[in-house]
Scaffold this motif. Structure first.
Motif, PDB file in Angstrom:
ATOM      1  N   HIS A 102     134.534   1.402  45.357  1.00  0.00           N
ATOM      2  CA  HIS A 102     135.398   1.777  46.474  1.00  0.00           C
ATOM      3  C   HIS A 102     136.867   1.710  46.066  1.00  0.00           C
ATOM      4  O   HIS A 102     137.658   0.953  46.648  1.00  0.00           O
ATOM      5  N   PRO A 103     137.262   2.469  45.063  1.00  0.00           N
ATOM      6  CA  PRO A 103     138.672   2.437  44.643  1.00  0.00           C
ATOM      7  C   PRO A 103     139.581   3.098  45.676  1.00  0.00           C
ATOM      8  O   PRO A 103     139.114   3.832  46.551  1.00  0.00           O
TER       9      PRO A 103
ATOM     10  N   GLU B  93     133.676  -5.215  41.556  1.00  0.00           N
ATOM     11  CA  GLU B  93     132.646  -4.184  41.712  1.00  0.00           C
ATOM     12  C   GLU B  93     132.092  -3.697  40.375  1.00  0.00           C
ATOM     13  O   GLU B  93     131.132  -2.931  40.354  1.00  0.00           O
ATOM     14  N   LEU B  94     132.704  -4.116  39.275  1.00  0.00           N
ATOM     15  CA  LEU B  94     132.334  -3.603  37.955  1.00  0.00           C
ATOM     16  C   LEU B  94     131.518  -4.628  37.179  1.00  0.00           C
ATOM     17  O   LEU B  94     131.625  -5.837  37.397  1.00  0.00           O
ATOM     18  N   ARG B  95     130.711  -4.131  36.250  1.00  0.00           N
ATOM     19  CA  ARG B  95     129.935  -5.016  35.377  1.00  0.00           C
ATOM     20  C   ARG B  95     130.693  -5.219  34.067  1.00  0.00           C
ATOM     21  O   ARG B  95     130.994  -4.255  33.349  1.00  0.00           O
TER      22      ARG B  95
ATOM     23  N   GLU C  59     138.793  -9.477  34.642  1.00  0.00           N
ATOM     24  CA  GLU C  59     137.616  -9.703  35.471  1.00  0.00           C
ATOM     25  C   GLU C  59     137.941 -10.603  36.655  1.00  0.00           C
ATOM     26  O   GLU C  59     137.354 -10.482  37.734  1.00  0.00           O
ATOM     27  N   ARG C  60     138.878 -11.515  36.457  1.00  0.00           N
ATOM     28  CA  ARG C  60     139.237 -12.471  37.506  1.00  0.00           C
ATOM     29  C   ARG C  60     140.365 -11.965  38.400  1.00  0.00           C
ATOM     30  O   ARG C  60     140.757 -12.641  39.352  1.00  0.00           O
TER      31      ARG C  60
ATOM     32  N   LEU D   1     130.673   2.647  33.685  1.00  0.00           N
ATOM     33  CA  LEU D   1     129.873   3.098  32.555  1.00  0.00           C
ATOM     34  C   LEU D   1     128.904   2.024  32.050  1.00  0.00           C
ATOM     35  O   LEU D   1     127.962   2.346  31.314  1.00  0.00           O
ATOM     36  N   ASN D   2     129.101   0.778  32.417  1.00  0.00           N
ATOM     37  CA  ASN D   2     128.151  -0.269  32.041  1.00  0.00           C
ATOM     38  C   ASN D   2     126.961  -0.327  33.001  1.00  0.00           C
ATOM     39  O   ASN D   2     125.836  -0.579  32.590  1.00  0.00           O
ATOM     40  N   ARG D   3     127.235  -0.089  34.276  1.00  0.00           N
ATOM     41  CA  ARG D   3     126.196  -0.232  35.287  1.00  0.00           C
ATOM     42  C   ARG D   3     125.663   1.110  35.768  1.00  0.00           C
ATOM     43  O   ARG D   3     124.524   1.214  36.207  1.00  0.00           O
ATOM     44  N   GLY D   4     126.514   2.143  35.730  1.00  0.00           N
ATOM     45  CA  GLY D   4     126.113   3.451  36.233  1.00  0.00           C
ATOM     46  C   GLY D   4     126.420   3.665  37.701  1.00  0.00           C
ATOM     47  O   GLY D   4     126.127   4.729  38.249  1.00  0.00           O
TER      48      GLY D   4
END
Length: 434
Positions: free
Chosen positions: A49-50, A72-74, A122-123, A150-153
Motif C-alpha cells: 500500500h505505497p 509490508e516487505l520481506r 527494515e526498522r 520481488l522477494n515475496r511476490g
C-alpha cells in the motif's frame, strides 16, 4: 497525518470489508487482470500500500514521490551476495489523455525501477524515493503504478490523474512536512501539523491563501440534486505570505485552504482541515452524519435535535438490527466503509460525502473497475439475476479538486441504489451477489 496513519487504520479495519511500448494505443486497464483492478478499493486484496504524489518540476518532466512501508516487505539474505535486503520494484505506465487519444487514452511511456532496502531500513516506518517521469507541459495523463515485492511476490496497484495543463495548478506545488522533511501524500491535516510549501517557479515572491469556512455538513441529496452545495466558495479570509519554503504553515481553523500564486485566479493547491478525528469516525457528530444515506429527512432532523447524539445513533442502529449483536455487525461494516471512503475519495469534501463514497458505503468494494481519462466505472455482479450493474463516475472540472467525480445516474443504477437502501434499513448489509 499521512499514509502511516492510513496503513494503521487499514490494518485495524480489513475485517470490515466483507461482502511493452510498441503499442500506440492501450486501454487504461489493459495489462491488469480483473482481480487486480477490483483490488483498487479493497486493501484486503493487496499486500502493498505505497503512497504516491507528483510535483511538476519543469516543463518537460515531473517528479513522482514514493512512500513505501518496509513492514509490508520481506527482508532476507537468499541471494547470490548473501545480502540481507528487500527489493521493491515500481513499474509505471503513462497514458495520455489528450483529445486525440480517445476516452480510453493513449499509451505513451513505460518504465520500471528496483529499489533495494537494506537491513537498517527494515526498522524504519517508511521508505522514501523519487522518480523522474516525462510528463509534458500542457498535457493530461493517467499513470498506472504497480509495485512488487520481488522477494515475496506481493503486489500493489494504484492510478494517478496528472494534470499539467496549467503552470499554477495544484501539482505545481509540493507540500513538505516540517517534522519529517519529506513530501506530504495527503491533502488533509490535523490542527498543529506543520508544513511548508514549495512552488515550481522559484522566482515567485508571494503566496496567497484563501480560507473557506465549511457552509454545510451534509452531502448533496443522492437522487434529486444536481448541484454540489457542500462547500461555500466565497473566501471567509484571505492571507498573503512571502514565498519562502522555510515558512511553516498550520491549518488551525477547520475548513478548506486554497494556496495559489495568482491572487486573481482560483487555480492552486487545496488543503483541508476536516476537524474531529478525520479520517476516522469517533465522536457523536461523525457517527451521526453518515446516517444521512439511510435515514429519512424527518429521521435525520430528529437525530440532529437529540441532546445525546451518541445515544440517538445507538438507538437508530438497534432499531435497524433488532438485536445488539446484529446492530454491532451493521455498525462495524458501515463505519469501516466510511473511513475507507475518507481515505480513498476525499476531494473538495470529506470522502464519505462524495458520490463515490456514497456508493462504496452502501455497496462495498466493486467487483470490477474500469479506469478512463474522464473518470471510472464500477461494476457489481448480481448473480441471482445474472446481471452486471454499472456505476459510472465522471470527472467534473473543479477549481478545488482534480478528483471531483460525479455519479452519472442510469435507471438500473438508481433501481439498485434504492434496493441497497431498503436492504440496510431492513437490517441487512446489501450484497448484489445474494
Amino acid at each position: 497525518m499521512g499514509r502511516k496513519l492510513r496503513w494503521l487504520i487499514i490494518c485495524c479495519l480489513l475485517a470490515g470489508l466483507t461482502a511493452g511500448c510498441a503499442s500506440t494505443k492501450k486501454s487504461t486497464d489493459q495489462g491488469a487482470t480483473q482481480g487486480e483492478m477490483a483490488s483498487l478499493y479493497n486493501p484486503s486484496r493487496l499486500s502493498l500500500h505505497p503512497d504516491f504524489s507528483i510535483f511538476h518540476e519543469s516543463e518537460n518532466y515531473s517528479l513522482l514521490y514514493i512512500r513505501a512501508y518496509p513492514s509490508e516487505l520481506r527482508f532476507n539474505a537468499t541471494n547470490e551476495q548473501s545480502e540481507y535486503r528487500a527489493l521493491l520494484r515500481l513499474k509505471y505506465d503513462l497514458i495520455s489523455l489528450d483529445e486525440e487519444a480517445g476516452e480510453e487514452g493513449m499509451f505513451v511511456d513505460s518504465a520500471s525501477v528496483v529499489y533495494k532496502l537494506k537491513e537498517r531500513e527494515e526498522r524504519s516506518p517508511a521508505f522514501f524515493a523519487s522518480l523522474s517521469i516525462p510528463v509534458r507541459q500542457g498535457k493530461r495523463y493517467l499513470i498506472k503504478l504497480e509495485t512488487t515485492d520481488l522477494n515475496r511476490g506481493s503486489i500493489g496497484l494504484e492510478y494517478m490523474y496528472v494534470d499539467k495543463t496549467s503552470p499554477i495548478g495544484s501539482q505545481n506545488f509540493k507540500v513538505v512536512s516540517s517534522y519529517s522533511g519529506y513530501p506530504k501524500f495527503m491533502r488533509f491535516f490535523l490542527t498543529g501539523e506543520r508544513f511548508n510549501v514549495v512552488y515550481r517557479d522559484r522566482g515567485v515572491d508571494s503566496i496567497y491563501v484563501d480560507f473557506f469556512k465549511p457552509e454545510n455538513e451534509l452531502p448533496r441529496p443522492p437522487i434529486t440534486a444536481t448541484s454540489d452545495y457542500t462547500m461555500k466558495y466565497t473566501p471567509d479570509t484571505s492571507y498573503v505570505f512571502p514565498m519562502v519554503d522555510t515558512i511553516d504553515y498550520d491549518l488551525r481553523r477547520e475548513g478548506m485552504y486554497l494556496v495559489k500564486v495568482d491572487k486573481e485566479h482560483e487555480l492552486g493547491l487545496t488543503l483541508f482541515n476536516f476537524g474531529g478525528s478525520f479520517p476516522e469516525v469517533k465522536n457523536p457528530r461523525e457517527l451521526m452524519e453518515p446516517l444521512f444515506y439511510l435515514a429519512t429527512l424527518a429521521e435525520y432532523r430528529d437525530l440532529r435535535t437529540q441532546p445525546n447524539r451518541k445515544l440517538a445513533v445507538d438507538d437508530f442502529w438497534l432499531k435497524l438490527g433488532n438485536s445488539i449483536e446484529k446492530s454491532r455487525e451493521l455498525i462495524r461494516i458501515y463505519y469501516n466503509r466510511v473511513v475507507y471512503s475518507n481515505l480513498y475519495f476525499s476531494s473538495n469534501k470529506e470522502g464519505w460525502k462524495t458520490d463515490q463514497g456514497m456508493i462504496f458505503i452502501l455497496f462495498g468494494p466493486p467487483s470490477r473497475i474500469q479506469m478512463a481519462g474522464n473518470g471510472e466505472s464500477w461494476y457489481y455482479y448480481a448473480k441471482r439475476k445474472s446481471k452486471v450493474v454499472e456505476f459510472k463516475f465522471v470527472r467534473v472540472q473543479d477549481a478545488f479538486s482534480d478528483q471531483n467525480m460525479i455519479w452519472q445516474k442510469t435507471t438500473d443504477s438508481q433501481i439498485y441504489y434504492n434496493e441497497a437502501i431498503r436492504s440496510w434499513k431492513s437490517g441487512k448489509v446489501y450484497s448484489m451477489g445474494n
